[in-house]
Write a protein that holds these residues in place. Structure first.
Motif, PDB file in Angstrom:
ATOM      1  N   SER A  36       0.834  -1.203   0.000  1.00 33.28           N
ATOM      2  CA  SER A  36       0.000   0.000   0.000  1.00 33.28           C
ATOM      3  C   SER A  36       0.869   1.253   0.000  1.00 33.28           C
ATOM      4  O   SER A  36       2.040   1.220   0.384  1.00 33.28           O
ATOM      5  CB  SER A  36      -0.902   0.024   1.240  1.00 33.28           C
ATOM      6  OG  SER A  36      -0.122   0.201   2.409  1.00 33.28           O
ATOM      7  N   ALA A  37       0.258   2.352  -0.422  1.00 34.47           N
ATOM      8  CA  ALA A  37       0.969   3.631  -0.395  1.00 34.47           C
ATOM      9  C   ALA A  37       1.352   4.008   1.034  1.00 34.47           C
ATOM     10  O   ALA A  37       2.403   4.619   1.280  1.00 34.47           O
ATOM     11  CB  ALA A  37       0.108   4.725  -1.024  1.00 34.47           C
ATOM     12  N   GLN A  38       0.519   3.618   2.000  1.00 32.30           N
ATOM     13  CA  GLN A  38       0.822   3.899   3.398  1.00 32.30           C
ATOM     14  C   GLN A  38       2.085   3.171   3.846  1.00 32.30           C
ATOM     15  O   GLN A  38       2.912   3.709   4.585  1.00 32.30           O
ATOM     16  CB  GLN A  38      -0.358   3.503   4.281  1.00 32.30           C
ATOM     17  CG  GLN A  38      -0.171   3.887   5.746  1.00 32.30           C
ATOM     18  CD  GLN A  38      -1.366   3.498   6.594  1.00 32.30           C
ATOM     19  OE1 GLN A  38      -2.016   2.493   6.331  1.00 32.30           O
ATOM     20  NE2 GLN A  38      -1.665   4.291   7.607  1.00 32.30           N
ATOM     21  N   THR A  39       2.234   1.940   3.354  1.00 30.86           N
ATOM     22  CA  THR A  39       3.443   1.173   3.693  1.00 30.86           C
ATOM     23  C   THR A  39       4.680   1.832   3.092  1.00 30.86           C
ATOM     24  O   THR A  39       5.745   1.886   3.722  1.00 30.86           O
ATOM     25  CB  THR A  39       3.313  -0.272   3.207  1.00 30.86           C
ATOM     26  OG1 THR A  39       2.208  -0.892   3.863  1.00 30.86           O
ATOM     27  CG2 THR A  39       4.572  -1.070   3.484  1.00 30.86           C
ATOM     28  N   VAL A  40       4.541   2.340   1.857  1.00 32.27           N
ATOM     29  CA  VAL A  40       5.664   3.061   1.236  1.00 32.27           C
ATOM     30  C   VAL A  40       6.034   4.277   2.080  1.00 32.27           C
ATOM     31  O   VAL A  40       7.205   4.524   2.368  1.00 32.27           O
ATOM     32  CB  VAL A  40       5.304   3.502  -0.193  1.00 32.27           C
ATOM     33  CG1 VAL A  40       6.421   4.382  -0.777  1.00 32.27           C
ATOM     34  CG2 VAL A  40       5.084   2.281  -1.082  1.00 32.27           C
ATOM     35  N   SER A  41       5.015   5.024   2.517  1.00 31.56           N
ATOM     36  CA  SER A  41       5.252   6.213   3.325  1.00 31.56           C
ATOM     37  C   SER A  41       5.957   5.859   4.626  1.00 31.56           C
ATOM     38  O   SER A  41       6.915   6.526   5.031  1.00 31.56           O
ATOM     39  CB  SER A  41       3.918   6.908   3.626  1.00 31.56           C
ATOM     40  OG  SER A  41       4.119   8.036   4.449  1.00 31.56           O
ATOM     41  N   ARG A  42       5.494   4.797   5.284  1.00 31.98           N
ATOM     42  CA  ARG A  42       6.123   4.383   6.540  1.00 31.98           C
ATOM     43  C   ARG A  42       7.568   3.944   6.330  1.00 31.98           C
ATOM     44  O   ARG A  42       8.449   4.236   7.137  1.00 31.98           O
ATOM     45  CB  ARG A  42       5.318   3.242   7.169  1.00 31.98           C
ATOM     46  CG  ARG A  42       3.981   3.674   7.770  1.00 31.98           C
ATOM     47  CD  ARG A  42       3.241   2.493   8.319  1.00 31.98           C
ATOM     48  NE  ARG A  42       2.010   2.900   8.998  1.00 31.98           N
ATOM     49  CZ  ARG A  42       1.116   2.056   9.497  1.00 31.98           C
ATOM     50  NH1 ARG A  42       1.317   0.741   9.376  1.00 31.98           N
ATOM     51  NH2 ARG A  42       0.040   2.510  10.099  1.00 31.98           N
ATOM     52  N   THR A  43       7.804   3.239   5.244  1.00 33.57           N
ATOM     53  CA  THR A  43       9.162   2.776   4.954  1.00 33.57           C
ATOM     54  C   THR A  43      10.112   3.946   4.754  1.00 33.57           C
ATOM     55  O   THR A  43      11.212   3.983   5.322  1.00 33.57           O
ATOM     56  CB  THR A  43       9.164   1.888   3.694  1.00 33.57           C
ATOM     57  OG1 THR A  43       8.308   0.759   3.902  1.00 33.57           O
ATOM     58  CG2 THR A  43      10.567   1.409   3.376  1.00 33.57           C
ATOM     59  N   LEU A  44       9.680   4.907   3.950  1.00 33.48           N
ATOM     60  CA  LEU A  44      10.541   6.044   3.647  1.00 33.48           C
ATOM     61  C   LEU A  44      10.731   6.957   4.854  1.00 33.48           C
ATOM     62  O   LEU A  44      11.710   7.697   4.936  1.00 33.48           O
ATOM     63  CB  LEU A  44       9.964   6.838   2.476  1.00 33.48           C
ATOM     64  CG  LEU A  44       9.904   6.068   1.153  1.00 33.48           C
ATOM     65  CD1 LEU A  44       9.306   6.928   0.061  1.00 33.48           C
ATOM     66  CD2 LEU A  44      11.283   5.574   0.738  1.00 33.48           C
ATOM     67  N   ALA A  45       9.799   6.903   5.800  1.00 32.17           N
ATOM     68  CA  ALA A  45       9.925   7.700   7.018  1.00 32.17           C
ATOM     69  C   ALA A  45      10.741   6.990   8.089  1.00 32.17           C
ATOM     70  O   ALA A  45      10.966   7.528   9.175  1.00 32.17           O
ATOM     71  CB  ALA A  45       8.541   8.047   7.565  1.00 32.17           C
TER      72      ALA A  45
END
Length: 367
Positions: A36-45
């Motif tokens: 999910s896009a949320q998982t991408v966001s969490r990873t990059l953060a």
């Protein structure tokens, strides 16, 4: 030809309508990684709850697509701009440049970008304008690299609203201070010349509105008085080599001058040039000490004895204190003072023998 890389909304990554290039977005990364896009966001953060395998898939997709995070969008979603501001004087001074470089290096290592606002003068309105521009950009904090000649209500308001660290001893009730002990810098330089046997030390000062210059002037005067030596009149400079040169032409014509403490290396270069032109040898006739230890000091002719200011360390300390202030704005400001160090090179020596080198009064007769 359409790209084989998946895109958003059914369109190919790298193309906009009409064939214009389009940068890949977070949705493209999510689709390629199968998350999910949320998982991408969490990873990059750097979120700790992302599994290593998932993190690896996301980072591989980022690499493959050449995805760049949009800082503006990230600021909107997180409320953090990850940007600090720097207010600095519009100048080509090496010391100011070196300090800014130290700030930028430390900020980058901490994951922050730097936005710089320059001011053409130390006028209160100009500094208010620079602080206001940075506040409007949404910076999380500010390093103030200019002296506060006057703290206006607007400056006080801005420094209360945006965490601020100063690096020259200036302060408002809300700022933190990281500064070099400028009085100590002057004492080190003046004491070095006294210990070499000079019976007085002249001083080319920086601009009076700079706290750095005021601290050096006070330290020079106090050291001479404590040694029971005559205090010559101060010669005024403006940090530029040209002002050092003008003062050097004066010093070189005054009988009995054997030692000069100059408030910056760049002014010292000008002093030495003027003395050379007048046929006064450095250090055989007149010893010269500067302040800063910029890169050119070692390559001056002769190499310049100076008091080193740790610009890179100052930048790192300023950023560290600013980030702490950002995380805890209510914490009481804690001033930090950094000690300078004397670097002895070839521009200083014992005074010459004879009347010119044996006077206890500036320009006075031999003792």
């Amino acid at each position: 030809m359409a790209s084989d890389t998946p895109g958003t909304g059914g369109g190919p990554v790298g193309k906009r309508a009409g064939g214009a290039a389009r940068q890949p977005g977070m949705t493209d990364v999510a689709r390629l990684a199968g998350v999910s896009a949320q998982t991408v966001s969490r990873t990059l953060a750097g979120h700790p709850n992302v599994r290593p395998k998932t993190r690896a898939k996301v980072l591989a997709a980022v690499e493959q697509l050449g995805y760049r995070r949009n800082n503006a969008a990230r600021a909107l979603s997180s409320g953090r701009s990850r940007t600090i501001g720097v207010v600095t004087l519009q100048t080509d001074s090496s010391s100011r440049t070196n300090l800014t470089f130290g700030i930028e290096t430390a900020a980058r290592e901490a994951g922050y970008t730097v936005s710089t606002a320059t001011t053409a003068s130390l006028d209160t309105a100009a500094i208010e304008g620079a602080l206001s521009r940075l506040a409007e950009q949404g910076v999380e904090g500010v390093v103030l690299s200019v002296p506060l000649v006057h703290v206006s209500p607007r400056i006080e308001q801005l420094t209360r609203r945006v965490p601020t660290v100063t690096v020259d001893g200036s302060r408002t009730p809300a700022t933190e201070v990281v500064a070099v002990d400028q009085a100590l810098a002057a004492r080190l330089a003046t004491r070095h010349l006294i210990d070499l046997g000079h019976e007085s030390v002249w001083h080319v000062a920086g601009p009076g509105e700079w706290l750095d210059a005021a601290g050096r002037r006070a330290g020079w005067r106090d050291t001479l008085e404590a040694a029971g030596l005559a205090v010559p009149p101060v010669l005024e400079g403006d940090w530029t080599p040209a002002s050092g040169y003008r003062n050097g032409l004066v010093l070189g014509r005054i009988p009995g001058v054997t030692a000069v403490f100059v408030a910056s290396d760049e002014m010292a270069f000008g002093v030495i040039r003027a003395l050379h032109e007048l046929g006064r040898k450095v250090p055989e006739d007149i010893s010269v000490v500067g302040v800063d230890d910029i890169a050119l000091a070692e390559y001056c002719s002769p190499s310049l004895t100076t008091v080193a200011q740790p610009f890179t360390r100052m930048g790192a300390l300023a950023v560290a204190h600013l980030l702490r202030h950002i995380e805890d704005p209510d914490a009481a400001p804690e001033p930090v003072t950094v000690e300078p160090t004397l670097v002895v090179r070839a521009s200083t020596a014992p005074p010459p023998a004879g009347p010119a080198g044996r006077t206890g009064r500036p320009g006075g007769p031999a003792a």
